[in-house]
Structures are given as structure tokens and as C-alpha cells.
Design an enzyme around this catalytic site. Structure first.
Site, short mmCIF file in Angstrom:
data_model
loop_
_atom_site.label_atom_id
_atom_site.label_comp_id
_atom_site.label_asym_id
_atom_site.label_seq_id
_atom_site.Cartn_x
_atom_site.Cartn_y
_atom_site.Cartn_z
N ASP A 1 10.34 -34.81 7.47
CA ASP A 1 9.89 -34.22 8.94
C ASP A 1 10.64 -33.43 9.66
OD1 ASP A 1 7.64 -33.74 10.63
OD2 ASP A 1 6.95 -35.99 10.34
N ARG B 1 5.92 -28.23 7.63
CA ARG B 1 6.16 -28.86 5.73
C ARG B 1 4.57 -27.43 5.38
NH1 ARG B 1 5.46 -34.60 7.09
NH2 ARG B 1 4.10 -34.23 8.45
N CYS C 1 -0.02 -31.24 4.49
CA CYS C 1 0.58 -32.55 5.26
C CYS C 1 0.18 -32.64 5.82
CB CYS C 1 2.32 -31.17 5.97
SG CYS C 1 1.91 -29.98 7.47
#
Ligand code: 4NP
Length: 154
Positions: free
Chosen positions: A123, A14, A8
């Protein structure tokens, strides 16, 4: 050994969630010894930092620990040292291809391109919704494992 790297931007939300969720999934499937799983970020912004507390809390809610993880930046060597390099969003792929200088062996994928509903992982940095990110990643890693089974890799 199947070497998987999640990628990420910062490597604090993430991609570490992906790393520890896939470790948990393959352990539950009795496949832990077949995998080497890690994560990195395309930016050095968070280098050395622990997993962002709300991401850590979301993992903990599901009984998953990410203790000891520290953010690190993706390096050019990550390309040769991994078999599957899984991006959380399209933007990560563009940044990775710049760092790697391309993808000659076809190792780079967007995680949710394995699913029946290809898209970026939500996100949480902007939404604050870590449970949605968890659900997206869960869908992605389950689809990824199904893909490996279909390809007779596991
Ligand atoms: P990640 O989340 O890429 O999922 O680790 C972010 C971490 C840091 C920033 C953005 C997203 N940031 O802008 O510093």
C-alpha cells in the site's frame, strides 16, 4: 468479452494503477479488444478525484497514461457487470462482500493470489513506495493473464 474490475480503498492509487497497467499489458499482447477493464474503490472518500500524482508519475515513468480517470465508489451493480473483481488487499475483499452481499458466482479474487507468492499489494499510501506497488501489480496482472490462458479464456 472479459470484464475486469480492480478494487482498492480510495480508487486513486492501487486500483487505477491496476486498471491502466492491465490495459497496457493486453494492448501489448494484442488482446485489447477482448477486455473491458475498469476500477473502483470501496470508500467514497476520494470520489471524483484524479489519480494521486505519485501514482500517475509512476505509471508515466513506464509510458502508461491514466488521463481522464476519476475515482468512483464500488456499487452493487459492479458485481453483475464484471467477470473478475480483483482486490488489491484482503481488507478490500471484506468491504466488497459487504457491498455485494456475498460472492455467489466466485468472481472476487485478491490479485496476488494468482501469483506464486500470494500476498497483499504493497500500500503506497503508507510506504510512499510507488515503484514497489508497480512491481507487485505487474506480478499480479501477469499471473492473472497466465491464469486466463490456462483456463482457455484468452
Ligand atoms: P488506494 O490508496 O486505496 O490505493 O487508492 C488510498 C487512498 C486513500 C486513502 C488510503 C489509501 N485514504 O486513507 O484516504
Amino acid at each position: 468479452m472479459i470484464r475486469v474490475l480492480f478494487v482498492c480503498l480510495g480508487n486513486i492509487c492501487r486500483s487505477p494503477m491496476g486498471e491502466f497497467m492491465l490495459k497496457d499489458l493486453v494492448a501489448r499482447e494484442g488482446l485489447a479488444d477482448r477486455f473491458l477493464i475498469a476500477s473502483a474503490g470501496t470508500s467514497a472518500e476520494e470520489e471524483g478525484n484524479a489519480v494521486y500524482p505519485p501514482a500517475r508519475a509512476e505509471l508515466a515513468r513506464h509510458g502508461i497514461s491514466c488521463a481522464g480517470k476519476r475515482a468512483r465508489k464500488l456499487t452493487v451493480r459492479d458485481y453483475s457487470e464484471n467477470d473478475y473483481i480483483l482486490a488489491m488487499e484482503g481488507r478490500n475483499i471484506a468491504a466488497m462482500l459487504r457491498i455485494f452481499g456475498g460472492d455467489p458466482q466466485g468472481k472476487v479474487f485478491r490479485l496476488l493470489d494468482f501469483s506464486s507468492r500470494p500476498r497483499d499489494i504493497a500500500d503506497p499510501w503508507y510506504t510512499g513506495n510507488f515503484s514497489l506497488t508497480f512491481a507487485d501489480i505487474e506480478e499480479g496482472i501477469e499471473a492473472f493473464l497466465q491464469y486466463l490462458r490456462k483456463m482457455k479464456k484468452v
